[in-house]
Scaffold this active site. Sequence first.
Site, PDB file in Angstrom:
ATOM      1  N   ARG A  54       0.824  -1.221   0.000  1.00  0.00           N
ATOM      2  CA  ARG A  54       0.000   0.000   0.000  1.00  0.00           C
ATOM      3  C   ARG A  54       0.849   1.257   0.000  1.00  0.00           C
ATOM      4  NH1 ARG A  54      -4.848  -0.964   4.085  1.00  0.00           N
ATOM      5  NH2 ARG A  54      -3.043  -1.219   5.401  1.00  0.00           N
ATOM      6  N   ASP A 190      -8.427 -22.964  -0.749  1.00  0.00           N
ATOM      7  CA  ASP A 190      -8.563 -23.606   0.553  1.00  0.00           C
ATOM      8  C   ASP A 190      -7.318 -24.489   0.669  1.00  0.00           C
ATOM      9  OD1 ASP A 190      -9.009 -25.559   2.557  1.00  0.00           O
ATOM     10  OD2 ASP A 190     -11.124 -25.026   2.538  1.00  0.00           O
ATOM     11  N   HIS A 191      -6.439 -24.160   1.592  1.00  0.00           N
ATOM     12  CA  HIS A 191      -5.136 -24.833   1.566  1.00  0.00           C
ATOM     13  C   HIS A 191      -5.246 -26.333   1.860  1.00  0.00           C
ATOM     14  CE1 HIS A 191      -5.113 -24.279   5.972  1.00  0.00           C
ATOM     15  NE2 HIS A 191      -4.222 -25.254   5.993  1.00  0.00           N
ATOM     16  N   HIS A 253     -12.367 -25.984   5.512  1.00  0.00           N
ATOM     17  CA  HIS A 253     -11.517 -27.173   5.565  1.00  0.00           C
ATOM     18  C   HIS A 253     -12.289 -28.471   5.838  1.00  0.00           C
ATOM     19  CE1 HIS A 253      -8.679 -24.053   5.463  1.00  0.00           C
ATOM     20  NE2 HIS A 253      -8.494 -23.876   6.753  1.00  0.00           N
TER      21      HIS A 253
HETATM   22  C1  BG6 Z   1      -6.385 -22.023   8.960  1.00  0.00           C
HETATM   23  C2  BG6 Z   1      -7.069 -21.522  10.191  1.00  0.00           C
HETATM   24  O1  BG6 Z   1      -7.188 -21.800   7.829  1.00  0.00           O
HETATM   25  O2  BG6 Z   1      -6.149 -23.422   9.078  1.00  0.00           O
HETATM   26  C3  BG6 Z   1      -6.185 -21.796  11.408  1.00  0.00           C
HETATM   27  O3  BG6 Z   1      -7.322 -20.125  10.085  1.00  0.00           O
HETATM   28  C4  BG6 Z   1      -5.847 -23.261  11.488  1.00  0.00           C
HETATM   29  O4  BG6 Z   1      -6.832 -21.370  12.601  1.00  0.00           O
HETATM   30  C5  BG6 Z   1      -5.290 -23.767  10.165  1.00  0.00           C
HETATM   31  O5  BG6 Z   1      -4.885 -23.422  12.511  1.00  0.00           O
HETATM   32  C6  BG6 Z   1      -5.168 -25.269  10.191  1.00  0.00           C
HETATM   33  O6  BG6 Z   1      -4.460 -25.708   9.078  1.00  0.00           O
HETATM   34  P1  BG6 Z   1      -3.579 -27.030   9.144  1.00  0.00           P
HETATM   35  O7  BG6 Z   1      -3.080 -27.178   7.744  1.00  0.00           O
HETATM   36  O8  BG6 Z   1      -2.509 -26.782  10.157  1.00  0.00           O
HETATM   37  O9  BG6 Z   1      -4.504 -28.130   9.564  1.00  0.00           O
END
Ligand code: BG6
Length: 504
Positions: A54, A190-191, A253
């Site tokens: 920014r 979504d990781h 998740h």
């Molecule tokens: C994130 C959340 O999206 O996922 C966190 O905001 C959480 O609070 C995390 O700890 C968990 O991810 P993972 O990959 O460690 O299970």
Amino acid sequence: MTEISPKQRKPDPCSFVIFGATGDLAHRLVIPALYNLAAADLLPDKFCVVGIARKGMSNDALRDSLMKGLREFATRPVDDAIAQRLLECVTCIAADPRDPASFDRMRKQLEELEAKRVTGGNRLFYLATPPDAFAPIARELGRTGLLKQDTSAWRRLVVEKPFGTDLASAKALNSELLKIVDEHQIYRIDHYLGKETVQNILVLRFANGMFEPIWNRNHIDHVQITVDEKLGVGHRGSFYDATGALRDMVPNHLFQLLSLVAMEPPIRFDAHSVRSEKADVLAAIQTQSEAEALHNSVRGRYEGGKIGDTKIEDYRKTEDVKPDSTTETYAALKLTIDNWRWASVPFYLRTGKALGIKRTEVAIKFKQAPFAMFRDTPVDRLSQNYLVISIEPTEGITLQFNTKVPGPTISIDGVEMKFRYKDYFKAEPSTGYETLIYDCMIGDNILFQRADSVEAGWQAVQPFLDAWKKAGAKGLERYKAGSEGPDGAEELLKRDGRSWRELG
Ligand code: BG6
């Protein structure tokens, strides 16, 4: 979903524009993932990274800061030559959506850079910013024409989580973005979908003929999805207190896990077919009334305690958490899916912070043998048949079944057949973002959430959000940090004659 191997094609030339380049996500995950792609020779030959800040800063200052992040968060030893090559591609440009003129200037600078780097006008805008900046940035990108796709160049928008904070805000954000770009240009991250074992659920189910015939209400008693974390809220007090365990973990998740386990087989392994099946199963989650939601859920908040040798302070004493907070740090839900495959099969979901154990798994519990054939071992003493998909900390699959104990009498005991990824495959440690970022660059959106899925997820959790908000402190249980969570979570299954699988 693309397997990353050295034989793979390189993405088209492009510019990779990161909003929030000075932030935590860019340093911790995005740049280390780009580094791993560079090390695997999977970045485009003509490439540039633009860090949007920014306030703006010099290229050197941004590069130094990203290099520091890389040294801290890299998943493998950093090869200086590769890191230098990557960081030389980084240019810092100042732009702030509150100052539209800055986006006009940014467009000019970006176009000049693209001409110099011969990236052909392909652009990926990665919104690694706090969520309240998603829509304002997208609006400015739309106004300045930076996201306009034409036949000669692609334009893509990557949006991090959280996508909305409830059904209404998710719908509003979708509708805002879809005024600017087409759905196929949006990559909602979504990781969890970057995790190998999560992607493997599809392969386990649909590349093996033996599971499908028993993958239904005739043979499956219920499904448990657990995401237990040891970490407390740490320095994220302000975000977390406004969010809570349910919003933070469930519609994204845990529902990714649920949809992969419960979806129908897609007719083709392409983004449209896979995402349609996932969206359909989420839309089939029964929408509960608020009374039902209260009955079918448990929420808790952790109190001070110890996890191993680490002292965890009471949630309400965490920095930036309100001392009278009623935010839950633990949530357990019972859901059902209204379709022919799953009618009357409960899906129990649980997730929480500051628990005694870190464990992410999906446990599929099969029905018991129907009667007691073995005189000395009544059916209820037989070990339970679980198929467990373990995601953390061990990645693998376990099948639990009964077997005869060697000896002259029929004595029965439960045993396990275990597959562990690390016993079969050698994978370079990764951030989990490599596949996702690579897929954005090659235009494969199978691992990204579509608007309808996101909304179906919020639709299913909305009654819980509403009911809990109205209930306030009433019904919010307490659990000790380092424990297994609130007692009510056990009760939720006990009243159905079931219990959670032991995690120990
Ligand atoms: C994130 C959340 O999206 O996922 C966190 O905001 C959480 O609070 C995390 O700890 C968990 O991810 P993972 O990959 O460690 O299970």
